[in-house]
Design a protein around this motif. Sequence first.
Motif, PDB file in Angstrom:
ATOM      1  N   GLY A   1       0.487 -10.459   1.863  1.00 14.40           N
ATOM      2  CA  GLY A   1      -0.393  -9.395   2.343  1.00 14.40           C
ATOM      3  C   GLY A   1      -0.752  -8.434   1.234  1.00 14.40           C
ATOM      4  O   GLY A   1      -0.161  -8.465   0.144  1.00 14.40           O
ATOM      5  N   PRO A   2      -1.738  -7.576   1.470  1.00 11.64           N
ATOM      6  CA  PRO A   2      -2.146  -6.593   0.459  1.00 11.64           C
ATOM      7  C   PRO A   2      -1.011  -5.630   0.141  1.00 11.64           C
ATOM      8  O   PRO A   2      -0.035  -5.520   0.898  1.00 11.64           O
ATOM      9  N   PRO A   3      -1.110  -4.920  -0.969  1.00 14.18           N
ATOM     10  CA  PRO A   3      -0.066  -3.939  -1.311  1.00 14.18           C
ATOM     11  C   PRO A   3       0.027  -2.842  -0.255  1.00 14.18           C
ATOM     12  O   PRO A   3      -0.982  -2.383   0.287  1.00 14.18           O
ATOM     13  N   GLY A   4       1.241  -2.422   0.015  1.00 18.10           N
ATOM     14  CA  GLY A   4       1.454  -1.291   0.902  1.00 18.10           C
ATOM     15  C   GLY A   4       1.479  -1.601   2.373  1.00 18.10           C
ATOM     16  O   GLY A   4       1.487  -0.687   3.199  1.00 18.10           O
ATOM     17  N   THR A   5       1.486  -2.876   2.753  1.00 15.90           N
ATOM     18  CA  THR A   5       1.446  -3.213   4.176  1.00 15.90           C
ATOM     19  C   THR A   5       2.824  -3.318   4.807  1.00 15.90           C
ATOM     20  O   THR A   5       2.918  -3.514   6.019  1.00 15.90           O
ATOM     21  N   GLY A   6       3.887  -3.233   4.024  1.00 11.54           N
ATOM     22  CA  GLY A   6       5.226  -3.192   4.597  1.00 11.54           C
ATOM     23  C   GLY A   6       6.044  -4.445   4.389  1.00 11.54           C
ATOM     24  O   GLY A   6       6.997  -4.687   5.140  1.00 11.54           O
ATOM     25  N   LYS A   7       5.731  -5.251   3.379  1.00 13.36           N
ATOM     26  CA  LYS A   7       6.489  -6.491   3.154  1.00 13.36           C
ATOM     27  C   LYS A   7       7.928  -6.190   2.741  1.00 13.36           C
ATOM     28  O   LYS A   7       8.879  -6.763   3.290  1.00 13.36           O
ATOM     29  N   THR A   8       8.095  -5.292   1.777  1.00 13.17           N
ATOM     30  CA  THR A   8       9.451  -4.942   1.346  1.00 13.17           C
ATOM     31  C   THR A   8      10.208  -4.214   2.451  1.00 13.17           C
ATOM     32  O   THR A   8      11.423  -4.386   2.606  1.00 13.17           O
TER      33      THR A   8
END
Length: 645
Positions: A196-203
Amino acid sequence: MNERLRKFLPFIILGLIVVMFLAFAQSGERTDVGNSLSYSSFIERVEAGKVRSVTMKGGNITGTLSSGQKFNTFAPEGANPTPKLRDNGVRIKVEPVEDGRSVWSVLLSWFPMLLLIGVVIYFMSRARGGGAGGAMQFGKSQAKMLTEDSRKAKFDDVAGIDEAKQELEEIVDYLRDPGKFQKLGGEIPKGMLLVGPPGTGKTLLARAIAGEANVPFFTISGSNFIEMFVGVGASRVRDMFQQAKKNAPCIVFIDELDALGRKRGAGLGGGNDEREQTLNQLLAEMDGFEKNESVIMVAATNRPDVLDPALLRPGRFDRQITVPNPDVLGREQILSVHTRQVPCAPDVEVRKVARATPGFSGADLANLVNEASLIAARANKRVVTMDDFEKARDKVLMGAEKRSMVMDEADKELTAYHEAGHAIVSLFVPGNDPLHKITIIPRGQAMGVTMALPEKDRYGYQKMEIEGRLAMMFGGRLAEELIYGTEDITTGAGNDIKQATELAQRMVTEWGMSDRLGPLNYAGGGDQEVFLGDGISREGQVSEHTARLIDEEVRRVIDEAEERARTVLTEHIDDLHRLARGLLEYETLSAEEAQAVMQGQDISRGDGGSGGAPASKPAASVPNAGRGSKGEGREGGWDPTPQPT
C-alpha cells in the motif's frame, strides 16, 4: 540501561586499570626518605658528628641523623665522601646501582602495545562468541525480539482497513488454536505481504500483530541485511531464521522489503552480488529444501512492482494484502482513534472532518489531529474546536501562512489577479471540483493559493473533468495577460504550466483520450525504466512519426484548454476585477465569500477581516498522490490516477 552499561563496562574497567597502573608506577618510583639536604650541608653535619648512618647507591645518599631524622642528598660527580664518613664513625652501607631501566619503566614503554593487543583479543573473543555472527558480529542478525512490555499496539488501535486487519487476525487465531484450521486440512500461509501507499498503516498492523499474538515476535528492516562486506547479508538471514526456529512458533516482520527483495539482474537500486546473495538466502530459508513449518513471515512494502517474482509465489509470500487509503467510513474510525486522548469541543464532528479529507492516509489524519491540537494550544485553549481542525487541514494542504513576508502593493495586486483568474475559471468551467478557498497570503512555497477540492472520494476522472482542470491551471497566467499585457506576465505560472503539460501528456499517451492516436499506451511500462525529461518513455517504443504526433496532440490539448480559459475570463472580466479587489481587502476568501464579492455584497467578519470563513460544504482533499510541494500560483497537487484498491 543495563544493556548500555554492559557494552561500555569493558572499556570502563580498562580505563580504571590504566589509572591504577600509572599511579602504582609513580608510587614505586617515589621514595619517602625525609628532608633533602644540599651536599655541602651534608659534609658539614658529617664533620660535626651529627650523622649516624648512610646508604650510598651511586650518587644518591640517604641516611639518618643523630637525632633520628632521615635525610637524602646527592653527591656530585667525582666527589668521594667515604673517607670523611669513615673518619667520623658513620656507618656506611653501599648498594649496587641497577643496570638499565626499571621494570616499571619497561612496562610503561610497552603499555600502548599491550593495550592494543588486549583490545584485539577482546573483540576476537566477542566474534567467536557470536557463532554464525562471524568477525566483529557483522553477520549477526539485527532482528529485535519484542517483549511483552513493548507490545502496546492492539487491533483495536487499527481502524479504517478492516479487510486487511481481518486477514492478519487469522494468523493470531491460528497461533492460538491451530487445531481449528488443521482439522479441515488447512495450513496457515507461510508469508503475508502488506502492500500500500506510504502512511496507510502497514507497520501499525504489524505492531498490532505483535501486541495480540502470544508468541515471540521479531522485527527488522530490509536495509539491515545490506552491508558493504560480501556474504554478511546472507549470514544475517541465516542467523535470523536460526533465532526464529529456536523460539518457534513465532512471527518475523520485515519492514521495507523492497530494500532487500528487488528483482535480480534488473540493475535497479544498485543491485550487486551481495544483494542477490542475500535475497537467494531469504528465498531458500522461506521455502527451500528444508521447510519452515513454524516461522510465519510478515513483510511490508510500498513498491511491490520492483520485488522479485520468486518472493511472491505460493509457499513464500502466499498472500498479498492491500492496505489502501481509507474511505470516508475508515477515516471516521481513524479519527475516532486519534482523538481519544484529545479534548475536543462539542462542535467537533468527526464525521464532518472525515468527509472533508478524502485521499488522506492514516498518517495524514494523525498529523491533522496533532496540528489541530498544536493550533489550539498556541491559542491557550482548553479544548480543540472545529475551527482548529479546519485551520490544520488548510495548513496540511496549502502550507503554513507566511504573514511575515514583505510584499509591496504591486506584487499583492498581481498575485490577487493571478489567483482570481484561477478561481473564475474554476467556477465557470464545468467539471472542476468545488472551490474551497482563495488566498494571497504566501503559504509554503506558493505566493498565493487557490484550492479546489472534491466533495467525496474519487477513484477515476472523466475527460470533461480533466479538461476543466487544465483550463483552471491556465486561469492565473491568462488573468495576468488580460490585465497587464503579454509583456508583463511573470514566472508565477511556472508550476501551473508544468502540471498542465504532464496532465496533457498522460491524456494522450496513457489514457487514450486522443482521437488521432487512439486507445494505445505510448508511455512505456513493464520493467523498462528509461525516463526522458518530459516523463515519457519513448526510446525503442515509438517511431519518430508517432513521437511527432504525440507532441502535436499534447500541444492541441494545451491550446484548447488555454483558449477555453481565455474565453471564460473575457466574459467574466468584471467578476475578475471584483474578486481581485476582494482579495486585496480581505487577503483570504472562502467559496461563499468569493461568490458574495463577485455579486457586490459586503462580507461581515467577526475576526476583523483576517483569515477566511469555512466553506459552506465540507471541503475535501485531493488524492494523496498529488498533495506534494506547493509551487507559485499553484492550487494544490492533483493526480487523477485511481487510487490502489
